[in-house]
Design a protein around this motif. Structure first.
Motif, mmCIF file in Angstrom:
data_model
loop_
_atom_site.group_PDB
_atom_site.id
_atom_site.type_symbol
_atom_site.label_atom_id
_atom_site.label_comp_id
_atom_site.label_asym_id
_atom_site.label_seq_id
_atom_site.Cartn_x
_atom_site.Cartn_y
_atom_site.Cartn_z
ATOM 1 N N LYS A 1 0.844 -1.199 0.000
ATOM 2 C CA LYS A 1 0.000 0.000 0.000
ATOM 3 C C LYS A 1 0.876 1.246 0.000
ATOM 4 O O LYS A 1 1.716 1.423 0.868
ATOM 5 C CB LYS A 1 -0.887 0.040 1.247
ATOM 6 C CG LYS A 1 -1.949 -1.010 1.285
ATOM 7 C CD LYS A 1 -3.016 -0.714 0.298
ATOM 8 C CE LYS A 1 -4.151 -1.700 0.478
ATOM 9 N NZ LYS A 1 -5.115 -1.609 -0.573
ATOM 10 N N PRO A 2 0.692 2.112 -0.989
ATOM 11 C CA PRO A 2 1.427 3.379 -0.937
ATOM 12 C C PRO A 2 0.895 4.234 0.209
ATOM 13 O O PRO A 2 -0.112 3.913 0.821
ATOM 14 C CB PRO A 2 1.160 4.015 -2.291
ATOM 15 C CG PRO A 2 0.026 3.283 -2.880
ATOM 16 C CD PRO A 2 -0.126 1.985 -2.158
ATOM 17 N N ASN A 3 1.558 5.287 0.481
ATOM 18 C CA ASN A 3 1.228 6.135 1.600
ATOM 19 C C ASN A 3 0.576 7.432 1.111
ATOM 20 O O ASN A 3 1.186 8.187 0.356
ATOM 21 C CB ASN A 3 2.532 6.425 2.355
ATOM 22 C CG ASN A 3 2.316 7.262 3.562
ATOM 23 O OD1 ASN A 3 1.992 8.436 3.435
ATOM 24 N ND2 ASN A 3 2.500 6.689 4.720
ATOM 25 N N GLU A 4 -0.634 7.682 1.556
ATOM 26 C CA GLU A 4 -1.378 8.851 1.092
ATOM 27 C C GLU A 4 -0.715 10.158 1.478
ATOM 28 O O GLU A 4 -0.752 11.136 0.731
ATOM 29 C CB GLU A 4 -2.812 8.831 1.627
ATOM 30 C CG GLU A 4 -3.638 9.961 1.043
ATOM 31 C CD GLU A 4 -5.069 9.924 1.481
ATOM 32 O OE1 GLU A 4 -5.566 10.993 1.858
ATOM 33 O OE2 GLU A 4 -5.689 8.860 1.447
ATOM 34 N N PHE A 5 -0.095 10.186 2.634
ATOM 35 C CA PHE A 5 0.612 11.391 3.053
ATOM 36 C C PHE A 5 1.688 11.746 2.027
ATOM 37 O O PHE A 5 1.812 12.896 1.610
ATOM 38 C CB PHE A 5 1.233 11.164 4.436
ATOM 39 C CG PHE A 5 2.095 12.288 4.915
ATOM 40 C CD1 PHE A 5 1.529 13.451 5.429
ATOM 41 C CD2 PHE A 5 3.471 12.195 4.865
ATOM 42 C CE1 PHE A 5 2.324 14.494 5.873
ATOM 43 C CE2 PHE A 5 4.277 13.222 5.311
ATOM 44 C CZ PHE A 5 3.702 14.376 5.815
ATOM 45 N N ILE A 6 2.441 10.747 1.586
ATOM 46 C CA ILE A 6 3.469 10.986 0.575
ATOM 47 C C ILE A 6 2.822 11.379 -0.754
ATOM 48 O O ILE A 6 3.258 12.323 -1.409
ATOM 49 C CB ILE A 6 4.395 9.763 0.423
ATOM 50 C CG1 ILE A 6 5.236 9.604 1.692
ATOM 51 C CG2 ILE A 6 5.293 9.911 -0.809
ATOM 52 C CD1 ILE A 6 6.102 8.369 1.735
ATOM 53 N N LEU A 7 1.776 10.676 -1.149
ATOM 54 C CA LEU A 7 1.104 11.018 -2.403
ATOM 55 C C LEU A 7 0.609 12.460 -2.399
ATOM 56 O O LEU A 7 0.678 13.148 -3.408
ATOM 57 C CB LEU A 7 -0.069 10.069 -2.659
ATOM 58 C CG LEU A 7 0.274 8.620 -2.952
ATOM 59 C CD1 LEU A 7 -1.006 7.786 -3.031
ATOM 60 C CD2 LEU A 7 1.088 8.488 -4.218
ATOM 61 N N GLN A 8 0.127 12.908 -1.266
ATOM 62 C CA GLN A 8 -0.444 14.253 -1.182
ATOM 63 C C GLN A 8 0.618 15.348 -1.123
ATOM 64 O O GLN A 8 0.449 16.403 -1.726
ATOM 65 C CB GLN A 8 -1.354 14.346 0.043
ATOM 66 C CG GLN A 8 -2.040 15.680 0.167
ATOM 67 C CD GLN A 8 -3.036 15.701 1.311
ATOM 68 O OE1 GLN A 8 -3.256 14.712 1.990
ATOM 69 N NE2 GLN A 8 -3.641 16.844 1.511
ATOM 70 N N TYR A 9 1.701 15.116 -0.401
ATOM 71 C CA TYR A 9 2.642 16.203 -0.136
ATOM 72 C C TYR A 9 3.961 16.107 -0.897
ATOM 73 O O TYR A 9 4.760 17.041 -0.846
ATOM 74 C CB TYR A 9 2.916 16.312 1.357
ATOM 75 C CG TYR A 9 1.671 16.718 2.108
ATOM 76 C CD1 TYR A 9 1.164 18.008 1.996
ATOM 77 C CD2 TYR A 9 0.983 15.805 2.894
ATOM 78 C CE1 TYR A 9 0.013 18.380 2.659
ATOM 79 C CE2 TYR A 9 -0.169 16.173 3.567
ATOM 80 C CZ TYR A 9 -0.649 17.454 3.446
ATOM 81 O OH TYR A 9 -1.789 17.823 4.083
ATOM 82 N N ASP A 10 4.208 15.026 -1.597
ATOM 83 C CA ASP A 10 5.445 14.879 -2.375
ATOM 84 C C ASP A 10 5.283 15.660 -3.672
ATOM 85 O O ASP A 10 4.840 15.135 -4.687
ATOM 86 C CB ASP A 10 5.716 13.397 -2.642
ATOM 87 C CG ASP A 10 6.937 13.167 -3.508
ATOM 88 O OD1 ASP A 10 7.773 14.084 -3.634
ATOM 89 O OD2 ASP A 10 7.044 12.063 -4.073
ATOM 90 N N LYS A 11 5.664 16.894 -3.647
ATOM 91 C CA LYS A 11 5.409 17.798 -4.773
ATOM 92 C C LYS A 11 6.262 17.502 -6.008
ATOM 93 O O LYS A 11 5.849 17.762 -7.119
ATOM 94 C CB LYS A 11 5.617 19.261 -4.353
ATOM 95 C CG LYS A 11 4.691 19.690 -3.237
ATOM 96 C CD LYS A 11 3.248 19.450 -3.604
ATOM 97 C CE LYS A 11 2.339 19.856 -2.471
ATOM 98 N NZ LYS A 11 0.987 19.352 -2.621
ATOM 99 N N ASN A 12 7.467 16.945 -5.823
ATOM 100 C CA ASN A 12 8.328 16.710 -6.979
ATOM 101 C C ASN A 12 8.366 15.240 -7.414
ATOM 102 O O ASN A 12 9.133 14.879 -8.299
ATOM 103 C CB ASN A 12 9.746 17.239 -6.721
ATOM 104 C CG ASN A 12 10.439 16.526 -5.586
ATOM 105 O OD1 ASN A 12 9.901 15.601 -4.992
ATOM 106 N ND2 ASN A 12 11.640 16.979 -5.268
ATOM 107 N N GLY A 13 7.550 14.399 -6.801
ATOM 108 C CA GLY A 13 7.424 13.012 -7.242
ATOM 109 C C GLY A 13 8.618 12.120 -6.965
ATOM 110 O O GLY A 13 8.775 11.085 -7.606
ATOM 111 N N ASP A 14 9.443 12.472 -5.978
ATOM 112 C CA ASP A 14 10.615 11.650 -5.684
ATOM 113 C C ASP A 14 10.388 10.642 -4.559
ATOM 114 O O ASP A 14 11.315 10.008 -4.079
ATOM 115 C CB ASP A 14 11.835 12.520 -5.375
ATOM 116 C CG ASP A 14 11.678 13.358 -4.117
ATOM 117 O OD1 ASP A 14 10.593 13.366 -3.501
ATOM 118 O OD2 ASP A 14 12.660 14.044 -3.750
ATOM 119 N N CYS A 15 9.141 10.474 -4.140
ATOM 120 C CA CYS A 15 8.752 9.521 -3.097
ATOM 121 C C CYS A 15 9.350 9.899 -1.743
ATOM 122 O O CYS A 15 9.695 9.046 -0.938
ATOM 123 C CB CYS A 15 9.130 8.092 -3.496
ATOM 124 S SG CYS A 15 7.875 6.896 -2.960
#
Length: 149
Positions: free
Chosen positions: A111-125
């Motif tokens: 399961k990916p992490n929604e917090f990262i999906l929401q706040y990772d602005k440059n897509g580097d995980c």
């Protein structure tokens, strides 16, 4: 809740990792920049990464899989929920992607992490303190999904 399976995923409050004692009193040095106690930010650098999240979930899975058969039953899943508040309200059905009554390691850790999906602005995980500041959320904790409604 089924629609959440593809895009919305659990994200943890910065909480004790499964291999730490959550009953230990918190000190100010235990707090992350997100304002919470020991977190899934494994190296405590204030950067939340996909690898750290997967590591956190992997440790939780290993600890809960009491018979080491590579699956979590609903009874074993209760161990996950008692490990700390990051997954305290997690819902078994949310992680049981194929609804077969058991959770495999890949269903759980994948399961990916929604917090990262929401706040990772440059897509580097990775979510950095700068990315949190840019969104005005530097005081917010990485809260949870995959929880009971």
């Amino acid at each position: 809740m089924v629609s959440l399976l593809c895009t919305a995923v659990p994200f943890a409050s910065a909480q004790p990792t499964p291999d730490q004692d959550s009953s230990r009193p918190q000190s100010s040095r235990d707090r992350s920049p997100a304002g919470t106690a020991e977190s899934w930010d494994a190296n405590r650098d204030g950067v939340y990464t996909c690898d750290e999240w997967k590591g956190y979930l992997g440790r939780a899975f290993d600890r809960a899989d009491r018979n080491h058969d590579g699956i979590l039953t609903s009874a074993e899943f209760e161990v996950v929920r008692r490990m700390g508040s990051a997954l305290a309200d997690a819902d078994f059905g949310y992680f049981d992607e194929n609804q077969d009554g058991k959770i495999t390691r890949s269903e759980f850790v994948g399961k990916p992490n929604e917090f990262i999906l929401q706040y990772d602005k440059n897509g580097d995980c990775r979510v950095t303190p700068e990315e949190l500041k840019d969104t005005g959320t530097d005081q917010k904790r990485p809260g949870g999904r995959g929880k009971k409604s």
